[in-house]
Motif scaffolding. Structure first.
Motif, mmCIF file in Angstrom:
data_model
loop_
_atom_site.group_PDB
_atom_site.id
_atom_site.type_symbol
_atom_site.label_atom_id
_atom_site.label_comp_id
_atom_site.label_asym_id
_atom_site.label_seq_id
_atom_site.Cartn_x
_atom_site.Cartn_y
_atom_site.Cartn_z
ATOM 1 N N THR A 98 0.803 -1.222 0.000
ATOM 2 C CA THR A 98 0.000 0.000 0.000
ATOM 3 C C THR A 98 0.835 1.271 0.000
ATOM 4 O OG1 THR A 98 -0.203 -0.060 2.415
ATOM 5 C CG2 THR A 98 -1.927 -1.147 1.141
ATOM 6 N N GLY A 99 1.940 1.276 0.743
ATOM 7 C CA GLY A 99 2.768 2.472 0.796
ATOM 8 C C GLY A 99 3.349 2.822 -0.559
ATOM 9 N N THR A 100 3.861 1.814 -1.269
ATOM 10 C CA THR A 100 4.393 2.045 -2.606
ATOM 11 C C THR A 100 3.284 2.440 -3.570
ATOM 12 O OG1 THR A 100 6.238 0.514 -2.265
ATOM 13 C CG2 THR A 100 5.602 0.956 -4.538
ATOM 14 N N ALA A 101 2.121 1.787 -3.468
ATOM 15 C CA ALA A 101 1.005 2.136 -4.354
ATOM 16 C C ALA A 101 0.592 3.586 -4.172
ATOM 17 C CB ALA A 101 -0.179 1.206 -4.082
ATOM 18 N N ALA A 102 0.619 4.068 -2.938
ATOM 19 C CA ALA A 102 0.200 5.444 -2.666
ATOM 20 C C ALA A 102 1.098 6.461 -3.344
ATOM 21 C CB ALA A 102 0.167 5.698 -1.166
ATOM 22 N N THR A 103 2.361 6.105 -3.608
ATOM 23 C CA THR A 103 3.276 7.043 -4.259
ATOM 24 C C THR A 103 2.884 7.313 -5.712
ATOM 25 O OG1 THR A 103 4.830 5.315 -4.988
ATOM 26 C CG2 THR A 103 5.173 6.258 -2.791
ATOM 27 N N PHE A 104 2.026 6.463 -6.279
ATOM 28 C CA PHE A 104 1.568 6.673 -7.654
ATOM 29 C C PHE A 104 0.376 7.618 -7.724
ATOM 30 C CE2 PHE A 104 3.948 2.735 -7.890
ATOM 31 C CZ PHE A 104 4.682 2.899 -9.049
ATOM 32 N N ALA A 105 -0.077 8.118 -6.568
ATOM 33 C CA ALA A 105 -1.136 9.141 -6.527
ATOM 34 C C ALA A 105 -0.651 10.285 -5.652
ATOM 35 C CB ALA A 105 -2.433 8.540 -5.999
ATOM 36 N N PRO A 106 0.398 10.997 -6.083
ATOM 37 C CA PRO A 106 1.032 12.000 -5.216
ATOM 38 C C PRO A 106 0.139 13.178 -4.878
ATOM 39 C CG PRO A 106 1.887 12.152 -7.456
ATOM 40 C CD PRO A 106 1.050 10.910 -7.399
ATOM 41 N N ASP A 107 -0.865 13.457 -5.699
ATOM 42 C CA ASP A 107 -1.726 14.611 -5.437
ATOM 43 C C ASP A 107 -2.827 14.307 -4.420
ATOM 44 O OD1 ASP A 107 -0.290 16.164 -7.224
ATOM 45 O OD2 ASP A 107 -1.551 15.581 -8.935
ATOM 46 N N ALA A 108 -3.012 13.032 -4.105
ATOM 47 C CA ALA A 108 -4.029 12.652 -3.125
ATOM 48 C C ALA A 108 -3.397 12.648 -1.740
ATOM 49 C CB ALA A 108 -4.596 11.276 -3.456
ATOM 50 N N GLY A 109 -4.031 13.277 -0.784
ATOM 51 C CA GLY A 109 -3.502 13.333 0.563
ATOM 52 C C GLY A 109 -3.693 12.019 1.303
ATOM 53 N N PRO A 110 -3.018 11.860 2.446
ATOM 54 C CA PRO A 110 -3.120 10.610 3.203
ATOM 55 C C PRO A 110 -4.522 10.335 3.729
ATOM 56 C CG PRO A 110 -1.957 12.295 4.467
ATOM 57 C CD PRO A 110 -2.101 12.821 3.083
ATOM 58 N N LEU A 111 -5.284 11.385 4.044
ATOM 59 C CA LEU A 111 -6.642 11.156 4.522
ATOM 60 C C LEU A 111 -7.515 10.585 3.412
ATOM 61 C CD1 LEU A 111 -7.278 14.339 6.723
ATOM 62 C CD2 LEU A 111 -6.373 12.102 7.400
ATOM 63 N N ALA A 112 -7.347 11.094 2.205
ATOM 64 C CA ALA A 112 -8.120 10.574 1.075
ATOM 65 C C ALA A 112 -7.741 9.129 0.779
ATOM 66 C CB ALA A 112 -7.886 11.444 -0.157
ATOM 67 N N ILE A 113 -6.444 8.848 0.772
ATOM 68 C CA ILE A 113 -5.975 7.482 0.508
ATOM 69 C C ILE A 113 -6.526 6.529 1.564
ATOM 70 C CG2 ILE A 113 -3.948 5.988 0.495
ATOM 71 C CD1 ILE A 113 -4.108 7.512 -2.042
ATOM 72 N N GLY A 114 -6.399 6.911 2.832
ATOM 73 C CA GLY A 114 -6.856 6.046 3.909
ATOM 74 C C GLY A 114 -8.352 5.828 3.883
ATOM 75 N N ALA A 115 -9.114 6.912 3.650
ATOM 76 C CA ALA A 115 -10.572 6.797 3.626
ATOM 77 C C ALA A 115 -11.042 5.944 2.461
ATOM 78 C CB ALA A 115 -11.199 8.186 3.552
ATOM 79 N N ALA B 36 -12.071 3.034 11.647
ATOM 80 C CA ALA B 36 -12.143 4.353 11.021
ATOM 81 C C ALA B 36 -10.897 5.187 11.301
ATOM 82 C CB ALA B 36 -13.392 5.091 11.504
ATOM 83 N N VAL B 37 -10.355 5.089 12.499
ATOM 84 C CA VAL B 37 -9.182 5.891 12.861
ATOM 85 C C VAL B 37 -7.911 5.324 12.245
ATOM 86 C CG1 VAL B 37 -7.744 6.671 14.793
ATOM 87 C CG2 VAL B 37 -10.240 6.707 14.993
ATOM 88 N N TYR B 38 -7.818 4.002 12.173
ATOM 89 C CA TYR B 38 -6.573 3.357 11.747
ATOM 90 C C TYR B 38 -6.016 3.873 10.419
ATOM 91 C CZ TYR B 38 -3.478 -0.098 9.722
ATOM 92 O OH TYR B 38 -2.427 -0.703 9.073
ATOM 93 N N PRO B 39 -6.770 3.842 9.297
ATOM 94 C CA PRO B 39 -6.147 4.242 8.033
ATOM 95 C C PRO B 39 -5.761 5.714 7.995
ATOM 96 C CG PRO B 39 -8.496 3.996 7.740
ATOM 97 C CD PRO B 39 -8.173 3.471 9.104
ATOM 98 N N LEU B 40 -6.521 6.561 8.690
ATOM 99 C CA LEU B 40 -6.187 7.986 8.716
ATOM 100 C C LEU B 40 -4.850 8.204 9.424
ATOM 101 C CD1 LEU B 40 -9.710 9.428 9.618
ATOM 102 C CD2 LEU B 40 -8.754 8.880 7.354
ATOM 103 N N ALA B 41 -4.653 7.494 10.549
ATOM 104 C CA ALA B 41 -3.388 7.613 11.268
ATOM 105 C C ALA B 41 -2.257 6.940 10.506
ATOM 106 C CB ALA B 41 -3.532 6.995 12.663
ATOM 107 N N PHE B 42 -2.524 5.780 9.932
ATOM 108 C CA PHE B 42 -1.483 4.995 9.261
ATOM 109 C C PHE B 42 -0.925 5.721 8.044
ATOM 110 C CE2 PHE B 42 -0.510 1.430 6.221
ATOM 111 C CZ PHE B 42 0.676 1.049 6.819
ATOM 112 N N TYR B 43 -1.801 6.174 7.160
ATOM 113 C CA TYR B 43 -1.317 6.839 5.942
ATOM 114 C C TYR B 43 -0.756 8.219 6.246
ATOM 115 C CZ TYR B 43 -3.188 2.979 3.313
ATOM 116 O OH TYR B 43 -3.420 1.713 2.824
ATOM 117 N N SER B 44 -1.254 8.876 7.272
ATOM 118 C CA SER B 44 -0.652 10.144 7.684
ATOM 119 C C SER B 44 0.740 9.912 8.257
ATOM 120 C CB SER B 44 -1.547 10.832 8.726
ATOM 121 O OG SER B 44 -2.788 11.211 8.163
#
Length: 306
Positions: A21-38, A78-86
């Motif tokens: 997931t961390g590497t995949a998130a780098t392919f959407a650099p304009d999306a913030g961590p809250l959006a990715i996690g949600a 609900a809290v986990y992905p917001l904290a994790f990706y942030s």
């Protein structure tokens, strides 16, 4: 012992999927961590609930009786992905992942000990300690410069992610032990968490549909690591305790570090490779030893009665 090797295998595969997931998130650099996690766990959680509708109907009486556990688990989801990706956004992929995952087994063990009255075995304590050292070495290997305020906040958010990960794992396991079917337990906890994440996704998710690449990243993370991954996680969690399950998923930061090295271009130093080796040792230790022991009977708590 029936089912334990398959459960460990499912948890290992889960860790591999989560580690992407961390590497995949780098392919959407304009999306913030809250959006990715949600998007990842919000959509994934709702899909978990959707496939579990028949089980949820059958298990509604037991779920209603355990509504407090469902609520605690759903809030943690609900809290986990917001904290994790942030955490990964602020401290880096390897540091955020390793802090989150290394702290989870300790939190899970504390929950099981304090709430369920289980006694952690010496084998689990050693495995957790070795895994935490391995994850720490892996994290230290990824530090390329001095720490600043953002790194510190990333570490703190990683601790929040670890605690919430342990909490929803414990909640789902507790529901299963109370007689709620596995599909209903996972569907209720993750469905509620997904519902709580929908407002966050609506507010922050516009960049995820702005480009085809960002949409593909969101779809992959929701469907593969989160949906398929948590189906496998639920299978494994039904057979082993939350403390053991969260310790096995210490494999995730190892996968994340290797992918960061091979795909993103991050360097993995000698300490990182040593950390990978220690995490591999943890998997072997957990494959042959129980994680927790019932305080009253003294018997290893290997499987649920489902």
């Amino acid at each position: 012992m029936n089912g334990r090797p398959a459960a460990i295998g499912a948890l290992v595969l889960t860790s591999i999927l989560w580690g992407t997931t961390g590497t995949a998130a780098t392919f959407a650099p304009d999306a913030g961590p809250l959006a990715i996690g949600a998007a990842a766990l919000g959509i994934g959680g709702l899909l978990q609930a959707a496939i579990a509708v028949p089980a949820l109907r059958r298990g509604r009486a037991s779920l209603r009786a355990s509504w407090r556990i469902v609520a605690v688990g759903g809030l943690a989801v609900a809290v986990y992905p917001l904290a994790f990706y942030s955490s990964m956004h602020l401290a880096g992929v390897a540091i955020g992942t390793t802090v989150s995952l290394a702290s989870a087994p300790l939190a899970a063990g504390a929950l099981e000990r304090a709430v369920d009255g289980t006694r952690l075995t010496r084998a689990w304590l050693v495995a957790a300690a070795v895994g935490a050292v391995g994850a720490g070495l892996l994290s230290a290997s990824d530090v390329h410069g001095g720490s600043d305020g953002s790194t510190l906040w990333g570490i703190l958010l990683g601790l929040v992610a670890g605690c919430t990960y342990a909490t929803y794992s414990w909640a789902a396991r507790r529901l299963m032990q109370a007689g709620t079917p596995r599909a209903a337990s996972m569907g209720a906890v993750f469905g509620l968490g997904g519902l709580l994440l929908v407002p966050v996704l609506l507010v922050t998710g516009a960049p995820l549909v702005a480009t085809h690449a960002a949409f593909a990243v969101a779809a992959y993370m929701a469907l593969v690591p989160m949906f398929v991954g948590y189906v496998l996680f639920g299978f494994g969690l039904a057979k082993v305790g939350a403390s053991t399950a969260t310790t096995i998923t210490l494999l995730e930061p190892a996968v994340a570090a290797v992918l960061a090295f091979m795909v993103v271009g991050e360097r993995l130093g000698p300490l990182g490779w040593l950390g990978l080796a220690l995490i591999a040792v943890v998997l072997v230790m957990l494959a042959v030893a129980p994680g927790t022991t019932d305080v009253e009977t003294g018997e290893p708590e290997l499987e649920s009665r489902l």
